[in-house]
Design a protein around this motif. Structure first.
Motif, PDB file in Angstrom:
ATOM      1  N   UNK A 142      40.534   3.173  -1.244  1.00 26.52           N
ATOM      2  CA  UNK A 142      41.757   3.887  -0.904  1.00 26.52           C
ATOM      3  C   UNK A 142      41.639   5.342  -1.302  1.00 26.52           C
ATOM      4  N   UNK A 143      42.182   6.231  -0.492  1.00 29.32           N
ATOM      5  CA  UNK A 143      42.034   7.652  -0.819  1.00 29.32           C
ATOM      6  C   UNK A 143      42.992   8.113  -1.914  1.00 29.32           C
ATOM      7  N   UNK A 144      43.835   7.186  -2.419  1.00 26.34           N
ATOM      8  CA  UNK A 144      44.688   7.469  -3.577  1.00 26.34           C
ATOM      9  C   UNK A 144      44.298   6.587  -4.766  1.00 26.34           C
ATOM     10  N   UNK A 145      43.079   6.125  -4.777  1.00 28.05           N
ATOM     11  CA  UNK A 145      42.610   5.265  -5.870  1.00 28.05           C
ATOM     12  C   UNK A 145      42.731   6.015  -7.187  1.00 28.05           C
ATOM     13  N   UNK A 146      43.450   5.416  -8.127  1.00 29.93           N
ATOM     14  CA  UNK A 146      43.676   6.067  -9.419  1.00 29.93           C
ATOM     15  C   UNK A 146      42.926   5.364 -10.551  1.00 29.93           C
ATOM     16  N   UNK A 147      41.966   4.520 -10.214  1.00 28.89           N
ATOM     17  CA  UNK A 147      41.115   3.858 -11.202  1.00 28.89           C
ATOM     18  C   UNK A 147      39.646   4.200 -10.945  1.00 28.89           C
ATOM     19  N   UNK A 148      39.164   3.896  -9.740  1.00 33.59           N
ATOM     20  CA  UNK A 148      37.797   4.274  -9.371  1.00 33.59           C
ATOM     21  C   UNK A 148      37.755   5.688  -8.804  1.00 33.59           C
TER      22      UNK A 148
ATOM     23  N   UNK B 129      34.939   7.666 -15.072  1.00 32.05           N
ATOM     24  CA  UNK B 129      34.417   7.716 -16.445  1.00 32.05           C
ATOM     25  C   UNK B 129      35.231   8.685 -17.292  1.00 32.05           C
ATOM     26  N   UNK B 130      35.542   9.834 -16.737  1.00 30.98           N
ATOM     27  CA  UNK B 130      36.325  10.817 -17.486  1.00 30.98           C
ATOM     28  C   UNK B 130      37.744  10.320 -17.750  1.00 30.98           C
ATOM     29  N   UNK B 131      38.269   9.513 -16.850  1.00 30.49           N
ATOM     30  CA  UNK B 131      39.626   9.003 -17.010  1.00 30.49           C
ATOM     31  C   UNK B 131      39.761   8.079 -18.214  1.00 30.49           C
ATOM     32  N   UNK B 132      38.657   7.458 -18.659  1.00 23.57           N
ATOM     33  CA  UNK B 132      38.725   6.597 -19.845  1.00 23.57           C
ATOM     34  C   UNK B 132      38.237   7.338 -21.095  1.00 23.57           C
TER      35      UNK B 132
ATOM     36  N   UNK C 272      37.991  11.112  -4.315  1.00 26.14           N
ATOM     37  CA  UNK C 272      37.335  12.386  -4.585  1.00 26.14           C
ATOM     38  C   UNK C 272      36.843  12.359  -6.035  1.00 26.14           C
ATOM     39  N   UNK C 273      35.595  12.682  -6.226  1.00 29.33           N
ATOM     40  CA  UNK C 273      35.040  12.652  -7.574  1.00 29.33           C
ATOM     41  C   UNK C 273      34.681  11.275  -8.063  1.00 29.33           C
ATOM     42  N   UNK C 274      34.902  10.259  -7.220  1.00 28.00           N
ATOM     43  CA  UNK C 274      34.598   8.887  -7.610  1.00 28.00           C
ATOM     44  C   UNK C 274      33.707   8.203  -6.607  1.00 28.00           C
ATOM     45  N   UNK C 275      34.334   7.482  -5.651  1.00 28.19           N
ATOM     46  CA  UNK C 275      33.574   6.689  -4.692  1.00 28.19           C
ATOM     47  C   UNK C 275      32.945   7.546  -3.596  1.00 28.19           C
ATOM     48  N   UNK C 276      33.665   8.539  -3.132  1.00 31.19           N
ATOM     49  CA  UNK C 276      33.135   9.367  -2.049  1.00 31.19           C
ATOM     50  C   UNK C 276      31.786   9.995  -2.401  1.00 31.19           C
ATOM     51  N   UNK C 277      31.592  10.585  -3.590  1.00 30.91           N
ATOM     52  CA  UNK C 277      30.265  11.123  -3.924  1.00 30.91           C
ATOM     53  C   UNK C 277      29.171  10.050  -3.984  1.00 30.91           C
ATOM     54  N   UNK C 278      29.525   8.818  -4.376  1.00 31.66           N
ATOM     55  CA  UNK C 278      28.521   7.752  -4.372  1.00 31.66           C
ATOM     56  C   UNK C 278      28.063   7.475  -2.948  1.00 31.66           C
TER      57      UNK C 278
END
Length: 450
Positions: free
Chosen positions: A313-319, A282-285, A322-328
């Motif tokens: 992927x642990x280098x996901x640059x869209x979702x 969300x912050x990325x957009x 860290x700070x994205x899918x892992x906390x979900x």
């Protein structure tokens, strides 16, 4: 060395090379074909596959694209094109078809024009359905933008194993018709639940459909990629926080907030591949008013009670990981959940391999490609893990848990230790379904509800 000896030596060298070429396997030209290093459950199942295209209409929906800044949102009949894969008579993998699609990121973009292309498949168009069900239902939901063909490898694969797969072209969200993002935010979960209802209607006895008596919609899984994962989580109960309401006009987003809707009880499993919507995404957009987890707060994630598999992927640059899918994954505390992590993969861990038509356009190519991974390999891994999870949760096959309850979480740390007869030694920590030296660069985690 004289010329005659040199000629003879070269001739001898070319003999084994020529012989090797005559026995080389055919190239993998169809998404979903298994490589020699594919894990066990990646293989196609016992059924041949049929495919048909349905044109559905969800009447009286809010027209978010044409909503005014203030006042009532107009209504319209929302069209949805759905590709349906299903078990068909015949030999597994024997079908042949092509699926039309287009490149691009919406209409009218000169940098990425909507260039037509076709994806090959191993299904038979308009084949009859096998009357051996009813079979569990899987909804397949693409990214933004995407198409119902984006994960055809997975749709065909699951159908061959005894699933009915309905892959949705989400209106306003495809390569060809991408429109206001607000429409995607509201409509993803609504599209999913509508199609579940339509598949149940068509699958009912006496419906007159080719799906009559074939669909068991009471055992439904939703498999969503990126925005499809976002919608799948919401459809299964992860209601959004109220702070996200300004992203959609006319207060239309309130209907997807936690506590404001009822989860369809037919949804029994979710696979969220690189689901978008976490805090970093969300912050990325440029949105700075998100909740603790982007679109979600603790209450929203706590309302997710359907067993869920996250793949990222642990280098996901869209979702983001860290700070994205892992906390979900970590904070959906009231459900059984799994997380498959592909080391060094970015966001494109879910789609078909890049089509040939994309090779001349960097942006179109990178819409599919993974720089550190071969997409055929990732397709096979997804086929394996998704099959294990859905077999466990939709078919109740207890043995499928053995593929998910791994002895070590990082595949690079496993020890493949076998007796002469192939049985595991006491110190063996290999992952079930993977041959020696083939489980590399993967992590697999499991958390149970509190």
């Amino acid at each position: 060395m004289n010329r005659s000896r040199l000629t003879l030596s070269l001739a001898l060298l070319t003999v084994p090379l020529a012989a090797a070429q005559t026995v080389a396997p055919a190239p993998l030209t169809v998404p979903g074909d298994t490589r020699p290093d594919a894990p066990e459950l990646a293989a196609r199942g016992q059924y041949a596959v049929g495919v048909r295209t349905l044109n559905l209409v969800n009447r009286g929906q809010q027209d978010i694209v044409n909503a005014p800044k203030e006042g009532a949102i107009p209504r319209y009949d929302r069209p949805l094109t759905v590709e349906v894969w299903y078990p068909a008579p015949g030999v597994s993998g024997s079908g042949s078809t092509t699926y039309p699609d287009v490149l691009g990121s919406g209409p009218g973009d000169p940098r990425r024009p909507n260039t037509p292309f076709e994806t090959p498949g191993r299904a038979t168009r308009d084949a009859p359905a096998v009357q051996a069900g009813p079979f569990p239902l899987v909804i397949l939901s693409h990214g933004y933008p995407g198409s119902r063909i984006l994960m055809s490898y997975l749709g065909e694969n699951l159908a061959s194993k005894g699933y009915i797969v309905a892959s949705i072209d989400h209106t306003d969200s495809t390569h060809g018709d991408k429109a206001a993002f607000a429409s995607t935010l509201v409509n993803r979960a609504l599209d999913d639940t509508f199609v579940i209802g339509e598949m149940a209607r068509l699958g009912a006895a006496g419906s007159g459909s080719f799906l009559s008596n074939v669909v068991n919609a009471d055992q439904t899984g939703i498999v969503g990629y990126s925005m499809g994962g976002y919608g799948a989580l919401n459809a299964a109960g992860a209601g959004f926080g109220p702070q996200m309401a300004p992203l959609v006009p006319g207060g239309a987003f309130a209907q997807r907030q936690v506590g404001n809707y009822t989860v369809d009880p037919r949804i029994k499993a979710v696979v969220a591949l690189a689901p978008w919507g976490g805090d970093a995404a969300v912050k990325a957009i440029g949105v700075n008013f998100g909740g603790k987890y982007g679109f979600w707060e603790d209450a929203g994630l706590a309302n997710l009670k359907v067993p869920t598999m996250f793949i990222v992927g642990d280098r996901d640059d869209v979702a983001f990981y860290e700070g994205g899918v892992k906390p979900l994954f970590e904070n959906a505390v009231n459900t059984e959940r799994y997380m498959v992590v592909y080391q060094n993969a970015s966001h494109n861990s879910a789609p078909n391999p890049p089509p040939t038509a994309s090779l001349g356009n960097f942006d179109d190519y990178m819409h599919y490609a993974e720089p550190a991974w071969d997409l055929g390999r990732l397709n096979n891994l997804n086929q394996h893990f998704v099959t294990a999870f859905l077999n466990l949760k939709l078919k109740g096959q207890a043995a499928a848990a053995e593929y998910l309850n791994v002895p070590v979480q990082k595949s690079n740390d496993i020890k493949f230790s076998r007796n002469a007869d192939g049985t595991p030694k006491p110190d063996d920590t290999s992952w079930k379904g993977f041959k020696d030296r083939t489980a590399r660069g993967i992590e697999l985690y499991k958390l149970m509800p509190k």
